[in-house]
Motif scaffolding. Sequence first.
Motif, mmCIF file in Angstrom:
data_model
loop_
_atom_site.group_PDB
_atom_site.id
_atom_site.type_symbol
_atom_site.label_atom_id
_atom_site.label_comp_id
_atom_site.label_asym_id
_atom_site.label_seq_id
_atom_site.Cartn_x
_atom_site.Cartn_y
_atom_site.Cartn_z
ATOM 1 N N GLY A 151 0.831 -1.196 0.000
ATOM 2 C CA GLY A 151 0.000 0.000 0.000
ATOM 3 C C GLY A 151 0.865 1.246 0.000
ATOM 4 N N PHE A 152 0.355 2.331 0.597
ATOM 5 C CA PHE A 152 1.102 3.587 0.604
ATOM 6 C C PHE A 152 0.630 4.480 1.735
ATOM 7 C CE2 PHE A 152 -2.667 4.383 -1.898
ATOM 8 C CZ PHE A 152 -3.073 5.651 -1.496
ATOM 9 N N ILE A 153 1.448 5.483 2.026
ATOM 10 C CA ILE A 153 1.091 6.567 2.937
ATOM 11 C C ILE A 153 1.358 7.855 2.170
ATOM 12 C CG2 ILE A 153 1.589 7.734 5.121
ATOM 13 C CD1 ILE A 153 2.676 5.010 6.153
ATOM 14 N N LEU A 154 0.351 8.710 2.090
ATOM 15 C CA LEU A 154 0.479 9.987 1.401
ATOM 16 C C LEU A 154 0.316 11.104 2.425
ATOM 17 C CD1 LEU A 154 0.655 11.662 -1.229
ATOM 18 C CD2 LEU A 154 -1.851 11.489 -1.365
ATOM 19 N N GLU A 155 1.291 12.002 2.454
ATOM 20 C CA GLU A 155 1.248 13.136 3.381
ATOM 21 C C GLU A 155 1.470 14.423 2.604
ATOM 22 O OE1 GLU A 155 3.325 10.993 7.252
ATOM 23 O OE2 GLU A 155 4.591 12.107 5.849
ATOM 24 N N TYR A 156 0.662 15.422 2.896
ATOM 25 C CA TYR A 156 0.889 16.763 2.379
ATOM 26 C C TYR A 156 0.151 17.743 3.266
ATOM 27 C CZ TYR A 156 -3.729 16.397 0.147
ATOM 28 O OH TYR A 156 -5.072 16.232 -0.085
ATOM 29 N N ASP A 157 0.752 18.926 3.390
ATOM 30 C CA ASP A 157 0.197 19.950 4.259
ATOM 31 C C ASP A 157 -0.082 19.318 5.628
ATOM 32 O OD1 ASP A 157 -0.334 22.630 4.551
ATOM 33 O OD2 ASP A 157 -2.353 22.536 3.730
ATOM 34 N N THR A 158 -1.308 19.333 6.106
ATOM 35 C CA THR A 158 -1.646 18.679 7.381
ATOM 36 C C THR A 158 -2.427 17.393 7.146
ATOM 37 O OG1 THR A 158 -3.680 19.966 7.572
ATOM 38 C CG2 THR A 158 -1.703 20.877 8.625
ATOM 39 N N TYR A 159 -2.484 16.932 5.906
ATOM 40 C CA TYR A 159 -3.274 15.756 5.528
ATOM 41 C C TYR A 159 -2.389 14.516 5.517
ATOM 42 C CZ TYR A 159 -6.183 12.776 2.549
ATOM 43 O OH TYR A 159 -6.929 11.740 2.044
ATOM 44 N N ARG A 160 -2.933 13.413 5.989
ATOM 45 C CA ARG A 160 -2.216 12.132 5.956
ATOM 46 C C ARG A 160 -3.209 11.028 5.623
ATOM 47 N NH1 ARG A 160 2.402 9.341 8.438
ATOM 48 N NH2 ARG A 160 1.763 7.236 9.003
ATOM 49 N N LEU A 161 -2.952 10.323 4.532
ATOM 50 C CA LEU A 161 -3.753 9.171 4.135
ATOM 51 C C LEU A 161 -2.882 7.944 4.288
ATOM 52 C CD1 LEU A 161 -6.175 7.729 2.851
ATOM 53 C CD2 LEU A 161 -5.210 8.316 0.608
#
Length: 185
Positions: A151-161
């Motif tokens: 899978g994956f982890i996506l982070e940007y700004d204050t968002y984390r998926l």
Amino acid sequence: MDIGVVSVRYARALLKSAMEQKQEDMVYNDMQLLAQCYIAVPQLRVTIDNPMLDKDNKKQLLLTACGETRTRLTEKFVDVVLEEDRENILQFMANSYITLYRQHKNIIRGRLITATAVNAETEQKMRHMVESRTKGTVEFESEVNPDIIGGFILEYDTYRLDASVKTKLKSILNTLKNDHGDGPA
């Protein structure tokens, strides 16, 4: 005076001068390199903070840390910082410049963490998705971390998926523990 206030004032002045000279992108590269050098070589800060080291040697060290292709504006900035005896907060100034530049250019930092390396097309799709959501430009970095299993982890700004297999497995295990009365995980 507060280190944060002083460093932001210097960074604002540098950004203003860089924009007037249409060199803000090049100075941004200089400040990124300088900030990275402070992190990669902790002895740099100790050496620059040493009152026994003369200004010429400090200048040479700092200019080297800014890279070979540094701008003349960056060189002048280092001169001013040294003249004003503010070299002990130059790292903060560099980081403040980076922050102000990103705000001005609407640049968001993003990070994609995967268990294995992804191809350029996949990375580009993720970058475009983040840019379409944020209406800005994304400085994107990919990282491989086999510990997330898949899978994956996506982070940007204050968002984390977090769509990693590791997190999903932990969630399932916690649910099973709670369903069988073993208490919280």
